[in-house]
Design a protein around this motif. Structure first.
Motif, short mmCIF file in Angstrom:
data_model
loop_
_atom_site.label_atom_id
_atom_site.label_comp_id
_atom_site.label_asym_id
_atom_site.label_seq_id
_atom_site.Cartn_x
_atom_site.Cartn_y
_atom_site.Cartn_z
N VAL A 74 -112.87 -52.98 -25.49
CA VAL A 74 -111.53 -53.46 -25.82
C VAL A 74 -111.11 -52.98 -27.21
N GLY A 75 -109.93 -52.41 -27.27
CA GLY A 75 -109.33 -52.00 -28.53
C GLY A 75 -107.84 -52.30 -28.50
N ILE A 76 -107.25 -52.48 -29.66
CA ILE A 76 -105.80 -52.72 -29.71
C ILE A 76 -105.23 -52.17 -31.00
N ASP A 77 -104.09 -51.49 -30.88
CA ASP A 77 -103.35 -50.95 -32.02
C ASP A 77 -102.02 -51.69 -32.12
N PHE A 78 -101.62 -51.98 -33.33
CA PHE A 78 -100.31 -52.60 -33.56
C PHE A 78 -99.44 -51.63 -34.35
N PRO A 79 -98.18 -51.44 -33.94
CA PRO A 79 -97.29 -50.55 -34.70
C PRO A 79 -96.90 -51.17 -36.04
N THR A 80 -96.95 -50.37 -37.10
CA THR A 80 -96.49 -50.81 -38.42
C THR A 80 -95.58 -49.72 -38.99
N GLU A 81 -94.98 -49.99 -40.14
CA GLU A 81 -94.10 -49.00 -40.79
C GLU A 81 -94.87 -47.74 -41.17
N VAL B 165 -108.85 -61.10 -30.31
CA VAL B 165 -109.73 -61.10 -29.14
C VAL B 165 -109.35 -62.24 -28.21
N LEU B 166 -109.18 -63.42 -28.79
CA LEU B 166 -108.83 -64.61 -27.99
C LEU B 166 -107.50 -64.41 -27.27
N ASN B 167 -106.53 -63.84 -27.98
CA ASN B 167 -105.20 -63.62 -27.39
C ASN B 167 -105.24 -62.59 -26.26
N ILE B 168 -106.14 -61.62 -26.36
CA ILE B 168 -106.29 -60.63 -25.27
C ILE B 168 -106.89 -61.30 -24.05
N VAL B 169 -107.90 -62.15 -24.26
CA VAL B 169 -108.49 -62.89 -23.14
C VAL B 169 -107.46 -63.84 -22.52
N ALA B 170 -106.61 -64.43 -23.37
CA ALA B 170 -105.58 -65.35 -22.89
C ALA B 170 -104.46 -64.63 -22.15
N GLY B 171 -104.37 -63.30 -22.34
CA GLY B 171 -103.30 -62.54 -21.73
C GLY B 171 -102.03 -62.50 -22.56
N LEU B 172 -102.13 -62.97 -23.81
CA LEU B 172 -100.96 -62.98 -24.70
C LEU B 172 -100.76 -61.62 -25.37
N HIS B 173 -101.85 -60.86 -25.52
CA HIS B 173 -101.78 -59.48 -26.00
C HIS B 173 -102.35 -58.57 -24.92
N GLN B 174 -101.82 -57.36 -24.84
CA GLN B 174 -102.36 -56.35 -23.94
C GLN B 174 -103.24 -55.39 -24.74
N ALA B 175 -104.46 -55.20 -24.30
CA ALA B 175 -105.35 -54.26 -24.99
C ALA B 175 -104.80 -52.84 -24.86
N THR B 176 -104.91 -52.06 -25.94
CA THR B 176 -104.51 -50.65 -25.92
C THR B 176 -105.56 -49.82 -25.20
N ALA B 177 -106.82 -50.24 -25.35
CA ALA B 177 -107.93 -49.56 -24.68
C ALA B 177 -108.85 -50.60 -24.07
N CYS C 63 -105.12 -50.06 -36.25
CA CYS C 63 -106.18 -50.38 -35.28
C CYS C 63 -106.83 -51.70 -35.68
N ALA C 64 -106.54 -52.75 -34.92
CA ALA C 64 -107.09 -54.06 -35.24
C ALA C 64 -108.48 -54.26 -34.65
N LEU C 65 -108.67 -53.80 -33.42
CA LEU C 65 -109.95 -53.93 -32.74
C LEU C 65 -110.36 -52.61 -32.13
N GLN C 66 -111.67 -52.39 -32.04
CA GLN C 66 -112.16 -51.15 -31.44
C GLN C 66 -113.51 -51.40 -30.77
N ASN C 67 -113.63 -50.95 -29.53
CA ASN C 67 -114.91 -51.02 -28.80
C ASN C 67 -115.57 -52.40 -28.82
N VAL C 68 -114.76 -53.42 -28.47
CA VAL C 68 -115.31 -54.77 -28.37
C VAL C 68 -115.90 -54.95 -26.97
N ASN C 69 -117.20 -55.18 -26.92
CA ASN C 69 -117.90 -55.39 -25.64
C ASN C 69 -118.60 -56.74 -25.67
N LEU C 70 -118.36 -57.53 -24.63
CA LEU C 70 -118.92 -58.87 -24.60
C LEU C 70 -118.99 -59.36 -23.15
N LYS C 71 -120.14 -59.91 -22.77
CA LYS C 71 -120.30 -60.51 -21.44
C LYS C 71 -120.62 -61.99 -21.62
#
Length: 264
Positions: free
Chosen positions: A11-18, A51-63, A23-31
């Motif tokens: 799991v990875g996620i990028d947020f657009p900035t000015e 991470v919590l918001n991605i699991v909740a479905g509030l954010h969409q992972a970029t990768a 890149c907030a998260l990169q290669n998060v692996n967890l079982k």
């Protein structure tokens, strides 16, 4: 071969900035197994809430992505209930009515009115708030509001309970009472819990595993500590237990080293 209850893969996620993409998260692996209590800990800005918001479905992972019981998580759903640090109760509704909102949303059509009423009362009793069922949030304490928030989340019968520093704004005594209540509820229901905390003692007391996040940007899982303390756990007994202090020291050492050498 059995699959994990919940799985985060690359799991990875990028947020657009000015200044371009951050890149907030990169290669998060967890079982995470069914019924497991997992805490996420790390310095501010390490991506715990992301991470919590991605699991909740509030954010969409970029990768990468998240799989719950064989299904990809792409949006919010009642099988993943969230308890925030801010209780987020509706102030014009009673405690009962705040829980009722969630129950109607999830069970309308599958439970009768009487079954829903009984279910709401059951969950208020679970968090020891039956006495305040008709009070509004403005008439009860911060700890009681969090109990109602937990009752509302549990009433959705989620597969995964997501908690974002649920006790962070409470005084030490109220926090301790709620930690004990959460341990009792978890023992009774066997639900899967992912909790963000900044409190090392809280993480060791409550968790089966502690996931320690590296510093951002491009934060990831730095290390995972398995907490093999027998349940039920007694707070006062653990205060003198060498194993408890060894786990506590391991988490503090990780956090301290990351603070000293954030690029490590």
């Amino acid at each position: 071969m059995s699959h994990p209850h919940l799985e985060l893969t690359n799991v990875g996620i990028d947020f657009p900035t000015e200044k371009g993409l951050f890149c907030a998260l990169q290669n998060v692996n967890l079982k995470i197994d069914k019924g497991e209590f997992v805490s996420l800990i790390g310095h501010s800005g390490c991506g715990k809430s992301t991470v919590l918001n991605i699991v909740a479905g509030l954010h969409q992972a970029t990768a990468g992505g998240v799989i719950l019981d064989g299904r990809e998580v792409t949006e919010p759903g009642p099988e993943r209930a969230v308890v925030f640090q801010n209780h987020s109760l509706l102030p014009w509704l009673s405690c009962y009515e705040n829980v009722e909102l969630a129950v109607h949303q999830v069970f309308k059509g599958s439970k009768s009115r009487q079954e829903m009423r009984d279910w709401i009362d059951h969950n208020l009793a679970l968090v020891q708030m039956t006495h305040a069922r008709d009070k509004r949030p403005g008439e009860i304490s911060g700890g009681m509001k969090q109990r109602i928030g937990i009752a509302r989340a549990l009433a959705m019968q989620p597969k995964v309970l997501l908690m974002d520093e649920p006790f962070g704004a409470l005084d030490a005594l109220t926090r301790a009472h709620l930690q004990d209540s959460l341990m009792e509820i978890h023992a009774e229901l066997g639900n899967t819990v992912i909790m963000i905390t900044h409190d090392v003692d809280e993480a060791v007391l409550l968790s089966d595993r502690i996931v320690m996040m590296s510093n951002g940007p491009a934060a990831t899982v730095g290390d995972i500590l398995k907490v093999e303390l027998e349940r039920p756990r007694e707070r006062m007994a653990l205060a003198h237990a060498s194993q408890y202090h060894a786990y506590r020291a391991a988490v503090l050492e990780f956090l301290y080293q990351r603070q000293q050498r954030p690029a490590a």
